[in-house]
Design an enzyme around this catalytic site. Structure first.
Site, short mmCIF file in Angstrom:
data_model
loop_
_atom_site.label_atom_id
_atom_site.label_comp_id
_atom_site.label_asym_id
_atom_site.label_seq_id
_atom_site.Cartn_x
_atom_site.Cartn_y
_atom_site.Cartn_z
N HIS A 1 19.79 7.65 -28.88
CA HIS A 1 19.44 9.12 -28.94
C HIS A 1 17.86 10.20 -28.49
O HIS A 1 17.67 11.23 -28.64
CB HIS A 1 19.09 8.54 -29.99
CG HIS A 1 19.18 10.40 -31.46
ND1 HIS A 1 19.65 11.95 -31.69
CD2 HIS A 1 17.47 10.60 -32.09
CE1 HIS A 1 18.61 12.42 -32.14
NE2 HIS A 1 17.79 11.36 -32.97
N CYS A 2 17.35 9.11 -27.60
CA CYS A 2 16.64 9.30 -27.59
C CYS A 2 15.82 10.24 -26.07
O CYS A 2 15.32 11.87 -25.81
CB CYS A 2 15.12 8.31 -27.65
SG CYS A 2 14.36 8.30 -28.76
N ILE A 3 16.31 9.98 -25.18
CA ILE A 3 15.83 9.92 -23.01
C ILE A 3 17.13 10.28 -23.41
O ILE A 3 16.48 12.20 -22.48
CB ILE A 3 16.22 8.85 -22.69
CG1 ILE A 3 15.02 7.26 -22.99
CG2 ILE A 3 15.67 8.96 -21.19
CD1 ILE A 3 15.15 6.15 -22.35
N VAL B 1 17.70 13.53 -24.70
CA VAL B 1 17.71 14.71 -25.97
C VAL B 1 15.56 15.04 -26.33
O VAL B 1 15.29 15.51 -25.31
CB VAL B 1 18.00 13.80 -27.55
CG1 VAL B 1 17.56 15.15 -27.81
CG2 VAL B 1 19.15 13.71 -27.57
N ASP B 2 14.90 14.01 -26.11
CA ASP B 2 13.56 14.39 -26.00
C ASP B 2 13.31 15.41 -24.97
O ASP B 2 12.52 16.62 -25.31
CB ASP B 2 13.08 13.43 -25.96
CG ASP B 2 12.87 12.32 -27.54
OD1 ASP B 2 14.48 12.84 -27.81
OD2 ASP B 2 12.32 11.46 -27.68
#
Length: 454
Positions: A283-285, A287-288
């Site tokens: 979910h992070c890399i 997207v962020d």
């Protein structure tokens, strides 16, 4: 905790800190996914009374039955939560009026145009507002762009409740730092960053998270805390892009990038190992970094470096599929159209069941678009779950892992290197194995002829 209308905010904060130290604060976690459920369990283990909120009744039913829907969270932990009598699991947001601290752990994905999708945060804030009461602390853990907490969250809460942040209730930001499946770093072991724009709110947030984390790192503002999370994951995305580009370069030179990294990391300073793969997931890399590039445009700044890293990482599935097609032609004399291909590993990283933004899903779709007949194997994902994208893959089942089944494939693509996968068995029974994770490096020399690095 009942708060008198005449009590000032400093006194509200002092009372919250005092009651939290005595484990008298009731904590509500909104969103019981990969971030929210571990946090709920951590507060429960620390002796707090807790409420777990989720809009999905199926999750609530499973938890109330003592079952976990996340592989690395054991059913015994869930059963202990339910049996304790100190926790309530519900879809009823009106019960938020019974808690003292509200922690928001909902998704913050991207739109199809790579803009931030704040619909989950917005909907959650709108659900909280009618039940907000004086003296409560609201913290946001969802990864987002700087100024979300002050511009979006606080505005919705104030408008819907008639209360004022920093006077009647507290608001803070504390970025999630979950690493699903990593046994060395649970909620308690990972330092917790907290930021608030009002000193009393910061005191409340620091007290709350001190109840579950061994160390709390306090920063001066919510936007600083929001920027911390983005910086952590931009750092990872950029460095992964670098090694992905090096992989392509070194492959053309006949150099094994994994051997290079293993040797380079022996340097005791100035180098940190990152490893290439078929793309990036979770979910992070993926997207962020785009949250930061989106917000930067508001200030007239073009984030060229970050966007280049995103382009490199996003291009890796195409490169891997091209390598597979080339290897099928060169080594097997077969076109990719009509070839039976096994994608090994559906989760975005090893030893978890998390398929969010997994490059494996992109690989399957790309292979199918080129005419391949594709199956997958993943011991952690027996059936493809619902995702926000790739709906046509939902419901597919993992193959049976045996010699006869494996021998029926023309090629296998290792996309995720779970520890439970017998890589040697795979290589012995599938005539061509394309390895995007370096999983085959330590196999016997006689098997390496069946392997192509990608």
């Amino acid at each position: 905790m009942q708060i008198e209308d005449t009590l000032g905010f400093d006194a509200i904060a002092a009372r919250f800190v005092e009651q939290t130290a005595k484990r008298e604060t009731v904590v509500g976690i909104i969103g019981l996914g990969y971030v929210g459920l571990p946090l709920l369990l951590a507060f429960h283990r620390s002796g707090f009374h807790t409420f777990g909120f989720d809009i999905d009744p199926v999750k609530i039913e499973k938890l109330e039955a003592g079952r976990s829907y996340i592989h690395h969270i054991g059913a015994d932990a869930v059963a202990s939560l339910v049996a304790s009598g100190r926790s309530r699991l519900t879809t009823d947001y009106s019960l938020l009026s019974e808690v003292d601290a509200i922690v928001i752990c909902v998704p913050t994905p991207l739109t199809r145009y790579r803009d931030p999708d704040m619909s989950f945060v917005q909907a959650t804030a709108e659900a909280i507002a009618p039940h907000l009461k004086r003296g409560q602390l609201v913290t946001l853990e969802s990864t987002t762009y700087p100024m979300t907490s002050e511009d979006l969250l606080a505005t919705i809460l104030e408008r819907g409740s008639g209360l004022t942040a920093g006077q009647d209730f507290a608001i803070a930001y504390s970025p999630e730092r979950e690493d699903p499946g990593n046994p060395d770093f649970d909620v308690a072991a990972i330092p917790k960053v907290v930021g608030a724009d009002v000193a009393g709110a910061g005191d409340m947030a620091e007290a709350l998270y001190s109840g579950v984390a061994k160390r709390v790192v306090r920063v001066p503002s919510m936007r600083t805390a929001e920027a911390v999370k983005l910086t952590e994951n931009v750092f990872r995305a950029v460095n992964i892009a670098l090694v992905n580009e090096l992989k392509v370069i070194f492959e053309r030179m006949g150099i094994d990038v994994f051997e290079v990294i293993d040797a380079a990391k022996t340097k005791p300073f100035g180098f940190m190992p990152f490893y290439p793969g078929p793309g990036i997931g979770g979910h992070c890399i993926p997207v962020d970094p785009f949250y930061l590039t989106w917000k930067a445009r508001e200030f007239g700044i073009h984030t060229r470096f970050i966007e280049l890293a995103g382009e490199i990482n996003s291009a890796m599935p195409q490169w891997v599929v091209a390598r597979l097609a080339e290897a099928l032609s060169d080594r097997r004399g077969k076109p990719i159209r009509g070839a039976r291909v096994l994608v090994v590993g559906l989760a975005y990283k090893r030893n978890v069941d998390d398929v969010r933004e997994s490059p494996s899903l992109v690989l399957i779709e790309m292979l199918q678009e080129r005419g391949a007949v594709v199956d997958y194997f993943d011991p952690f994902v027996p059936t493809m779950p619902m995702t926000r994208k790739h709906g046509e893959l939902v419901g597919r089942d993992s193959i049976t892992w045996d010699a006869d089944t494996l021998a029926g494939f023309d090629a296998a693509l290792i996309a995720t290197d779970h520890d439970d996968i017998d890589i040697e068995m795979l290589v012995r029974h599938v005539p061509l194995v394309v390895d995007s994770r370096g999983a085959t490096r330590r196999l016997p020399a006689e098997l390496q002829a069946r392997v192509v690095r990608a």
